[in-house]
Motif scaffolding. Structure first.
Motif, short mmCIF file in Angstrom:
data_model
loop_
_atom_site.label_atom_id
_atom_site.label_comp_id
_atom_site.label_asym_id
_atom_site.label_seq_id
_atom_site.Cartn_x
_atom_site.Cartn_y
_atom_site.Cartn_z
N LEU A 399 0.83 -1.20 0.00
CA LEU A 399 0.00 0.00 0.00
C LEU A 399 0.87 1.26 0.00
O LEU A 399 1.95 1.27 0.61
CB LEU A 399 -0.90 0.02 1.23
N PRO A 400 0.42 2.32 -0.64
CA PRO A 400 1.17 3.58 -0.59
C PRO A 400 1.28 4.08 0.84
O PRO A 400 0.37 3.89 1.64
CB PRO A 400 0.32 4.53 -1.46
N ILE A 401 2.38 4.73 1.15
CA ILE A 401 2.63 5.18 2.51
C ILE A 401 1.53 6.12 2.99
O ILE A 401 1.14 6.09 4.17
CB ILE A 401 4.02 5.85 2.62
N GLU A 402 0.98 6.95 2.06
CA GLU A 402 -0.08 7.88 2.46
C GLU A 402 -1.31 7.13 2.95
O GLU A 402 -1.96 7.53 3.92
CB GLU A 402 -0.47 8.80 1.28
N GLU A 403 -1.62 6.02 2.30
CA GLU A 403 -2.78 5.22 2.70
C GLU A 403 -2.50 4.47 3.99
O GLU A 403 -3.37 4.34 4.86
CB GLU A 403 -3.14 4.24 1.58
N ARG A 404 -1.28 3.98 4.16
CA ARG A 404 -0.92 3.23 5.36
C ARG A 404 -0.98 4.10 6.61
O ARG A 404 -1.31 3.63 7.70
CB ARG A 404 0.50 2.68 5.23
N GLU A 405 -0.66 5.37 6.45
CA GLU A 405 -0.57 6.25 7.62
C GLU A 405 -1.90 6.82 8.05
O GLU A 405 -2.00 7.48 9.08
CB GLU A 405 0.41 7.39 7.33
N GLN A 406 -2.96 6.55 7.28
CA GLN A 406 -4.27 7.04 7.65
C GLN A 406 -4.78 6.29 8.90
O GLN A 406 -4.55 5.09 9.06
CB GLN A 406 -5.26 6.83 6.50
N PRO A 407 -5.47 6.99 9.80
CA PRO A 407 -6.06 6.29 10.94
C PRO A 407 -7.20 5.39 10.45
O PRO A 407 -7.80 5.68 9.40
CB PRO A 407 -6.58 7.44 11.82
N PRO A 408 -7.47 4.30 11.14
CA PRO A 408 -6.87 3.92 12.43
C PRO A 408 -5.60 3.10 12.30
O PRO A 408 -5.02 2.71 13.31
CB PRO A 408 -7.98 3.08 13.06
N ALA A 409 -5.15 2.80 11.05
CA ALA A 409 -3.98 1.93 10.88
C ALA A 409 -2.71 2.58 11.40
O ALA A 409 -1.91 1.97 12.11
CB ALA A 409 -3.80 1.55 9.43
N LEU A 410 -2.48 3.87 11.04
CA LEU A 410 -1.31 4.61 11.49
C LEU A 410 -0.01 3.84 11.21
O LEU A 410 0.88 3.77 12.03
CB LEU A 410 -1.42 4.93 12.99
N ASN A 411 0.05 3.27 10.01
CA ASN A 411 1.24 2.55 9.53
C ASN A 411 1.61 1.38 10.44
O ASN A 411 2.78 1.09 10.66
CB ASN A 411 2.43 3.51 9.40
N SER A 412 0.59 0.72 10.97
CA SER A 412 0.82 -0.43 11.85
C SER A 412 0.58 -1.71 11.07
O SER A 412 -0.53 -1.96 10.60
CB SER A 412 -0.13 -0.37 13.04
N CYS A 413 1.62 -2.54 10.96
CA CYS A 413 1.46 -3.85 10.32
C CYS A 413 0.44 -4.69 11.09
O CYS A 413 -0.39 -5.39 10.50
CB CYS A 413 2.78 -4.60 10.28
#
Length: 653
Positions: A399-413
């Protein structure tokens, strides 16, 4: 396991607290009540006594026969305590002091104040009963009570709780210590929802009240170091049960006495590196199965654990395999027909994952978890992402970093690949799905019952590393447990055959004899039930479950003197079990000891005011003795409790 005892509780007593089971002794107290109602006594039919069971012929070398468990010195000085470890390892000790494992058990006075108590007390209602939590300085009081339609008190019972179990990250429950015999309070604090509610194990059977026994396996997983009494299998401990409360350094590294003595000596070598040289267990230097066992001793329970003959839960030491002490039984198929997970533990989930299977035996719990340090909530996403990237750095998230960093994921694997399953053995909490799925389901998995009726299997092929007779014994005891849990008649018959086969190898096996006695109760073979319960008591006259079940069967079959002796012996072992007093009072009444019977009934009602049959019996006894005032009091209380519970059931419907 135990059959019903004439009280209102159907919760069995077993090593792993299974669900309630059907019973054949529900009318035992009713027989005695009938005798009083007709103005006389019922002389129960006395069956012909059969001779005690003769030991079956041994089919294996007597040298292979497991002997009775030896008495152990549980006060061993081989442990030094975590404070001693901290003297040389202060940074690790400081970090670990904040870890949930280090805070899994504390006295109520010392436990971190995470619960919400409004003012000095707070209340909630469940299943027609009300519960109250009170703070009195360092003390905490738990109360169950009931009021009638006019708000007048029907009954009230309070217990001071002694220990808080759980770090509070998910929940916290409480233990009552009666001089080394411990029980779980029915009241628990659930952190995630910020509420008080019934404890795990009470939601389906609130009638257990303050009577849910804390067993050796519970203590083994939730304490640093306990001091059992006897042979360590009777769920009895010293009056002060623990020498160390939270999970200690030595639970993962083994007893530290020799290690400390080595480094206090003048001639120790600073270059010593290996665990062997250090005289301490370093789990990182253990081979795979032994390293896993350090974690699996608490985190791999499966469907059921069967202690190996002569072992106790307190015998495990780091460096052993758990299979040296107990056998873990699991569902034969981990995934149901609709694809939902049926695993009971994170270990089973992890070992099914592509990560684990692709690691060629290198992945284990500590690949992702730091046993010495738990990341703070704001650190968790980065902490576990780094752990994932240690293996997946060349194939990161698509996934693009911008999408990964969106809440609630907050770039969490973990947010995407170990989502909350929405199911847990603990009510009001959720658990992470450790299957580490590449494409997790969009809805929560709900475990199905597709494996009901299919015999449990042994985890990790440990049966290939055990003597055949022990494999047969473990399977027999597990089959017995499963048959009772699932109320399966076909499994019941299989369990009887398997238990009998196990006894051909070792006719002096208390657990097997006792279980076989219970199953002959269930199948209404009273003579054989008594024979095998008595066989168990010949080997261990203080075996709690056998004493209780023997007393029940003696009452059922009219052997009243035998039943009285069994109940008296049982109460010498455990005087806090409210369910025993109904059948004991019935025996006393049926043998003409009405004054003693009413005293026993009152004693049982003090321990459990909600026993409806026993309260009705007490009313009958007082009427028979001519005390109409007390008889009426018990009848009125009985009617109020019945109406309150009936109204509660109507509301639920």
């Amino acid at each position: 396991m135990t059959v019903q005892d004439g009280s209102d509780h159907s919760e069995p007593h077993s090593s792993e607290e299974p669900a309630a089971k059907p019973s054949v002794l529900g009318a035992a107290v009713g027989v005695a009540i009938l005798g009083l109602l007709i103005g006389g006594f019922v002389y129960l039919l006395m069956p012909r006594h059969e001779p005690p069971p003769q030991p079956p012929k041994q089919t294996e070398d007597p040298q292979d026969l497991a002997m009775p468990k030896p008495q152990r010195d549980w006060h061993s000085g081989e442990y030094v305590g975590s404070q001693t470890c901290a003297e040389c390892h202060p940074e690790i000790a400081e970090a670990y002091s904040q870890h949930p494992m280090a805070n899994t058990l504390a006295t109520v006075a010392d436990a971190s104040p995470i619960e919400r108590v409004e003012g000095d007390s707070t209340e909630f209602e469940s299943h027609g009963r009300r519960y109250r939590v009170e703070r009195d300085g360092d003390r905490m009081i738990h109360t169950e009570f009931m009021t009638d339609a006019n708000g007048e008190l029907v009954y009230e019972q309070s217990e001071e709780v002694d220990y808080a179990v759980g770090s509070g990250e998910n929940a916290r429950t409480y233990l009552i210590n009666h001089g080394g015999v411990m029980f779980e309070s029915p009241i628990t604090w659930y952190t995630e929802k910020g509420i008080w509610d019934l404890s795990p194990g009470y939601h389906d059977n609130p009638a257990q009240r303050f009577n849910r026994r804390i067993l050796d396996g519970c203590v083994q997983c939730h304490s640093g170091h306990s001091i059992p009494t006897g042979d360590g299998t009777s769920a009895r401990f010293e009056e002060q049960p623990f020498t160390e409360l939270g999970i200690s350094c030595e639970r993962c590294h083994g007893p530290g006495k020799r290690h400390v003595e080595k480094f206090q000596a003048d001639d120790w070598e600073a270059g010593d590196k290996s665990a062997e040289d250090m005289l301490i267990v370093n789990p990182a230097q253990l081979e795979g199965r032994l390293a896993d066992s350090v974690c699996y001793q608490c985190h791999m329970g499966g469907k059921h654990r069967v202690l190996r003959k002569g072992k106790t839960y307190h015998d495990f030491r780091p460096g052993m395999a758990t299979e040296d002490i107990w056998t873990v039984m699991v569902s034969p198929t981990p995934v149901s027909a609709d694809g939902n997970a049926e695993f009971l533990s994170h270990v089973e989930q992890m070992e099914s994952s592509a990560c684990f299977r692709g690691s060629e035996g290198q992945m284990r719990c500590t690949t992702c978890h730091d046993p010495h340090r738990s990341p703070k909530p704001e650190e968790r996403a980065a902490f576990y992402r780094d752990r994932c990237n240690s293996c997946h750095s060349d194939r990161g998230c698509s996934l693009p970093i911008e999408e990964r960093e969106q809440p609630p994921a907050l770039n969490s694997c973990a947010h995407c690949h170990l989502p909350s399953s929405g199911s847990s053995d603990i009510p009001h909490t959720s658990a992470s799905d450790h299957r580490i799925l590449r494409n997790p389901p969009t809805k929560n998995d709900v475990a199905q019952d597709s494996n009901r009726g299919v015999a449990w299997s042994i985890f990790d092929n440990s049966d290939q590393r055990m003597p055949q007779w022990e494999v047969q014994r473990a399977k027999a005891l597990a089959l017995a447990e499963q048959a009772m849990q699932e109320s399966d008649q076909r499994l019941t018959l299989q369990a009887i055959a398997a238990l009998e086969e196990a006894l051909r190898h070792d006719p002096y096996d208390v657990e097997v004899s006792s279980s076989l006695g219970v199953f002959y109760c269930v199948t209404r073979n009273d003579a054989k039930a008594m024979r095998w319960l008595e066989a168990a008591l010949q080997v261990d006259p203080h075996h709690e479950l056998s004493l209780k079940n023997h007393g029940m069967m003696a009452l059922q079959t009219g052997m009243l003197d035998k039943g009285r002796r069994s109940f008296e012996s049982y109460l010498e072992v455990n005087q806090w079990d409210g369910t025993i007093f109904g059948p004991y009072a019935a025996i006393l009444a049926n043998t003409g000891h009405l004054q003693d019977a009413v005293k026993v009934a009152e004693r049982g009602l003090r321990l459990d005011p909600t026993q409806l049959k026993l309260r009705g019996f007490a009313a009958q006894l007082y009427a028979r003795l001519g005390d109409q005032e007390k008889s009426l009091q018990h009848r009125e209380i009985l009617q109020k409790i019945q109406k309150r519970l009936s109204d509660s059931d109507t509301k639920k419907d």
